[in-house]
Design a protein around this motif. Structure first.
Motif, PDB file in Angstrom:
ATOM      1  N   GLY A   1     -23.919   4.098  -1.820  1.00  0.00           N
ATOM      2  CA  GLY A   1     -23.509   4.129  -3.219  1.00  0.00           C
ATOM      3  C   GLY A   1     -22.523   5.241  -3.524  1.00  0.00           C
ATOM      4  N   LEU A   2     -21.558   4.941  -4.361  1.00  0.00           N
ATOM      5  CA  LEU A   2     -20.565   5.925  -4.785  1.00  0.00           C
ATOM      6  C   LEU A   2     -20.148   5.570  -6.201  1.00  0.00           C
ATOM      7  N   ARG A   3     -19.604   6.541  -6.914  1.00  0.00           N
ATOM      8  CA  ARG A   3     -19.175   6.250  -8.286  1.00  0.00           C
ATOM      9  C   ARG A   3     -18.082   5.178  -8.292  1.00  0.00           C
ATOM     10  N   LEU A   4     -17.060   5.370  -7.492  1.00  0.00           N
ATOM     11  CA  LEU A   4     -16.007   4.368  -7.340  1.00  0.00           C
ATOM     12  C   LEU A   4     -15.554   4.366  -5.897  1.00  0.00           C
ATOM     13  N   LYS A   5     -15.210   3.197  -5.374  1.00  0.00           N
ATOM     14  CA  LYS A   5     -14.675   3.108  -4.023  1.00  0.00           C
ATOM     15  C   LYS A   5     -13.154   3.054  -4.083  1.00  0.00           C
ATOM     16  N   PRO A   6     -12.472   3.745  -3.160  1.00  0.00           N
ATOM     17  CA  PRO A   6     -11.024   3.571  -3.080  1.00  0.00           C
ATOM     18  C   PRO A   6     -10.703   2.148  -2.632  1.00  0.00           C
ATOM     19  N   GLY A   7      -9.556   1.644  -3.048  1.00  0.00           N
ATOM     20  CA  GLY A   7      -9.166   0.312  -2.604  1.00  0.00           C
ATOM     21  C   GLY A   7      -9.668  -0.765  -3.540  1.00  0.00           C
ATOM     22  N   VAL A   8      -9.937  -1.944  -2.985  1.00  0.00           N
ATOM     23  CA  VAL A   8     -10.211  -3.108  -3.814  1.00  0.00           C
ATOM     24  C   VAL A   8     -11.685  -3.294  -4.138  1.00  0.00           C
TER      25      VAL A   8
ATOM     26  N   SER B   1     -22.063   9.883  18.939  1.00  0.00           N
ATOM     27  CA  SER B   1     -21.369   9.183  17.863  1.00  0.00           C
ATOM     28  C   SER B   1     -20.316  10.096  17.264  1.00  0.00           C
ATOM     29  N   LEU B   2     -19.086   9.643  17.321  1.00  0.00           N
ATOM     30  CA  LEU B   2     -17.950  10.375  16.767  1.00  0.00           C
ATOM     31  C   LEU B   2     -17.339   9.526  15.663  1.00  0.00           C
ATOM     32  N   GLY B   3     -17.009  10.150  14.550  1.00  0.00           N
ATOM     33  CA  GLY B   3     -16.408   9.423  13.438  1.00  0.00           C
ATOM     34  C   GLY B   3     -15.116  10.066  12.991  1.00  0.00           C
ATOM     35  N   ALA B   4     -14.240   9.253  12.418  1.00  0.00           N
ATOM     36  CA  ALA B   4     -12.987   9.751  11.851  1.00  0.00           C
ATOM     37  C   ALA B   4     -12.739   9.033  10.536  1.00  0.00           C
ATOM     38  N   LEU B   5     -12.515   9.799   9.472  1.00  0.00           N
ATOM     39  CA  LEU B   5     -12.276   9.198   8.168  1.00  0.00           C
ATOM     40  C   LEU B   5     -11.002   8.363   8.198  1.00  0.00           C
ATOM     41  N   SER B   6     -11.105   7.134   7.709  1.00  0.00           N
ATOM     42  CA  SER B   6      -9.978   6.204   7.700  1.00  0.00           C
ATOM     43  C   SER B   6      -9.655   5.815   6.265  1.00  0.00           C
ATOM     44  N   SER B   7      -8.476   5.290   6.066  1.00  0.00           N
ATOM     45  CA  SER B   7      -8.036   4.944   4.718  1.00  0.00           C
ATOM     46  C   SER B   7      -8.558   3.574   4.315  1.00  0.00           C
ATOM     47  N   GLN B   8      -9.550   3.563   3.433  1.00  0.00           N
ATOM     48  CA  GLN B   8     -10.070   2.288   2.951  1.00  0.00           C
ATOM     49  C   GLN B   8      -9.023   1.565   2.111  1.00  0.00           C
ATOM     50  N   SER B   9      -8.220   2.324   1.393  1.00  0.00           N
ATOM     51  CA  SER B   9      -7.169   1.709   0.573  1.00  0.00           C
ATOM     52  C   SER B   9      -6.153   0.982   1.441  1.00  0.00           C
ATOM     53  N   SER B  10      -5.699   1.630   2.499  1.00  0.00           N
ATOM     54  CA  SER B  10      -4.720   0.994   3.384  1.00  0.00           C
ATOM     55  C   SER B  10      -5.316  -0.206   4.102  1.00  0.00           C
ATOM     56  N   LEU B  11      -6.551  -0.052   4.571  1.00  0.00           N
ATOM     57  CA  LEU B  11      -7.180  -1.119   5.345  1.00  0.00           C
ATOM     58  C   LEU B  11      -7.639  -2.284   4.479  1.00  0.00           C
ATOM     59  N   SER B  12      -7.621  -2.110   3.159  1.00  0.00           N
ATOM     60  CA  SER B  12      -7.987  -3.193   2.245  1.00  0.00           C
ATOM     61  C   SER B  12      -6.779  -4.015   1.803  1.00  0.00           C
ATOM     62  N   ARG B  13      -5.601  -3.603   2.214  1.00  0.00           N
ATOM     63  CA  ARG B  13      -4.385  -4.309   1.791  1.00  0.00           C
ATOM     64  C   ARG B  13      -4.306  -5.696   2.430  1.00  0.00           C
TER      65      ARG B  13
ATOM     66  N   GLU C   1      -7.908   9.452  -1.834  1.00  0.00           N
ATOM     67  CA  GLU C   1      -8.725   9.670  -0.637  1.00  0.00           C
ATOM     68  C   GLU C   1      -8.632  11.109  -0.163  1.00  0.00           C
ATOM     69  N   LEU C   2      -7.455  11.698  -0.236  1.00  0.00           N
ATOM     70  CA  LEU C   2      -7.307  13.094   0.171  1.00  0.00           C
ATOM     71  C   LEU C   2      -8.134  14.020  -0.716  1.00  0.00           C
TER      72      LEU C   2
END
Length: 558
Positions: free
Chosen positions: A151-158, A348-360, A379-380
């Protein structure tokens, strides 16, 4: 690109032929269980009828102990917090789309049904945790804080975001402890952290598909930071590998390194799991060209991490479920799946990715892959707020103070699980009033057990069905006067008031700030969510009525 090395896990099934030692709970053990968890089970008028615990791995990692989870009540409560929400969804909500005419199978309808299932799961999960923390005896008292969630207040992207869940900041504990949490809490009260995805595979749950489940972990570890609720590129394996920056590593290089560390001598023996998304096309092509199989699923990438590298788990060609190499999914799913994987000896290694870009929708698969680290300003800001601006890639030690502090994780199958086939979906026998659940438990010692529990509806199946409903079912579609009347009735009944509080927090969390045991309600955020169509005018009337009738729940905002 079509390749025999790329297949849907629903078509090419995993099998498990590893250890599976059963222990049948004797009558006195069942009676003790019912006594320990009476405060929870009585909420739904059920009791444990029988249970079998299957040990899949009893090895110990040597890096942890159970800590406060030496308490049977606490560690079994985590299993109940997964099992009972799964039962509630199957009782009402599972495969709900099929009951509607095809003309109504719209994205809006599907999202509404998903919210319904998430609401039920979150409601029961939070009730189990709160009832448990209220009933523990002196010496075992805890406060549980929700730290990691979808859960989040708003998600970036669509994505609209805001589906009911157990939100960040929610606290479970006795009133006198919650009030002083973070300030003057007595040293003998243990602070616990939890993460959850109340339903992994929510779309599957409404379509009646495989491998939907409830999931959570509870740990003694303090969390140093919260991961933004956006996409994370995952590099995961059943064996340990050193940390690296994914932005500097090609998927082929990463696959070679993981294969070496996992003892895989030939790529023809290796698999890397992916969600079936256009963004993964380029990575899957590269791995297939190396001879690495890329099994995929259409929804749900949490549970594969939990069982990754598990002995005895394999596809028909003998390959195991080995790793994820650049697979991109949600941040909550990464954490909830990563912790039990680490307990089992994986990495387990993670890297923050752009949800906005990947939702295009206007980019090709190749372009999506190239754009995955091209962040928006929004996102930044999220990265900076979460203190990831200097290092947007991480392992669990970057997030948790001590991943090997005492902890329990639990995953209960709503539908038949195709990753670990013995985890059958919830079975309902309405005539006999029996509910059977199958939950996988992984603890911080590295133990893996399958808990098969059958509950009996003490006062009949229909009574249990009614007890598992969310308070919202009495409020939907009503006018303001009826809503106020219903909420006033709930406020005057201890049990209904208890359930209403859990519902309100889980439903309206984007507009809630938790402070000193009370709630600060952000009215402008409610309005914004209505405008965004996450909520509606009925929700505004519910919020207004709760504010009016239960002002003691809230801090003054004037």
């Amino acid at each position: 690109m079509s390749s025999p090395l790329r297949y849907n896990i629903s078509d090419v099934r995993l099998t498990y032929d590893g250890p599976c030692e059963p222990y049948e709970m004797e009558k006195d053990i069942v009676a003790d269980f019912n006594s320990r968890h009476h405060s929870v089970l009585d909420l739904y008028k059920i009791e444990l009828e029988k249970g079998t615990i299957y040990t899949l791995d009893d090895s110990v990692n040597g890096r942890s102990n159970l800590g406060v989870f030496r308490s049977k009540q606490l560690r079994e409560a985590v299993i109940l917090a997964a099992a009972l929400p799964a039962a509630a969804v199957v009782i009402d909500g599972y495969d709900s789309l099929r009951k509607l005419p095809k003309s109504e199978h719209t994205p809006e309808t599907i999202n509404k049904l998903k919210r319904y299932n998430d609401r039920r799961a979150a409601q029961i999960m939070s009730e189990v945790l709160q009832a448990t923390t209220e009933s523990v005896e002196l010496g075992d008292e805890v406060v549980i804080e929700s730290i990691i969630t979808e859960g989040l207040r708003l998600k970036p992207g669509v994505e609209t975001g805001g589906n009911p869940t157990i939100p960040v900041g929610a606290l479970f504990g006795k009133k006198e402890h919650v009030k002083y949490y973070g300030r003057e809490l007595r040293s003998e009260i243990t602070k616990l952290s939890m993460g959850s995805d109340v339903i992994e595979g929510t779309t599957k749950s409404v379509k009646g598909l495989h491998s939907s489940l409830t999931s959570l972990f509870v740990t003694e570890s303090y969390f140093k930071r919260h991961i933004p609720d956006i996409y994370v590129e995952r590099w995961m394996a059943g064996s340990m590998f050193p940390e690296f920056n994914p932005r500097n590593v090609d998927v082929r290089e990463g696959a070679r390194a993981i294969a070496e560390l996992c003892g895989i001598k030939d790529f023809s023996e290796m698999s890397a799991f992916f969600l079936n998304r256009p963004r993964h096309e380029k990575a899957m092509n590269s791995l297939n060209a190396m001879g690495i199989a890329t099994p995929f699923d259409n929804d749900g990438d949490l549970f594969p991490a939990v069982v990754m590298g598990m002995d005895g788990l394999h596809f028909p060609d003998g390959r195991g479920l080995d790793c994820m190499v650049g697979e991109i999914g949600g941040s909550a799913e990464w954490v909830v799946g990563a912790l039990p994987l680490i307990w089992r000896g994986g990495q387990s290694l993670g890297a923050l990715s752009s949800q906005s870009s990947l939702s295009r929708k206007d980019l090709s698969p190749e372009e999506l892959w190239k754009e995955r680290f091209h962040y928006t300003e929004e996102e930044l800001i999220l990265f900076q707020d979460a203190r990831f601006e200097q290092k947007p890639f991480f392992v669990l030690e970057d997030i948790m103070d001590n991943p090997f502090a005492g902890g329990i994780s639990a995953f209960c199958s709503i539908s038949d699980n195709y990753y670990l086939p013995q985890l059958k979906g919830v079975a309902i026998d309405e005539e006999r009033g029996l509910i059977t659940t199958n939950t996988l438990m992984v603890n911080s010692l590295g133990n893996i057990k399958h808990w098969q529990l059958t509950f009996r509806c003490v006062e009949g199946f229909e009574v249990t069905v009614e007890k598992m409903k969310s308070p919202k079912h009495k409020l939907c579609g009503q006018d303001r006067s009826v809503i106020e009347k219903e909420i006033a009735k709930m406020a005057g009944n201890l049990l209904d008031r208890f359930k209403l509080r859990q519902f309100f927090v889980n439903e309206y969390y984007p507009a809630i700030v938790h402070t000193t045991g009370k709630l600060a309600l952000l009215n402008q955020t409610i309005d914004a969510m209505i405008e965004r169509k996450t909520l509606n005018k009925n929700d505004r009337m519910i919020v207004d009525s709760v504010l009016k009738i239960l002002p003691e729940w809230f801090v003054s905002m004037t």
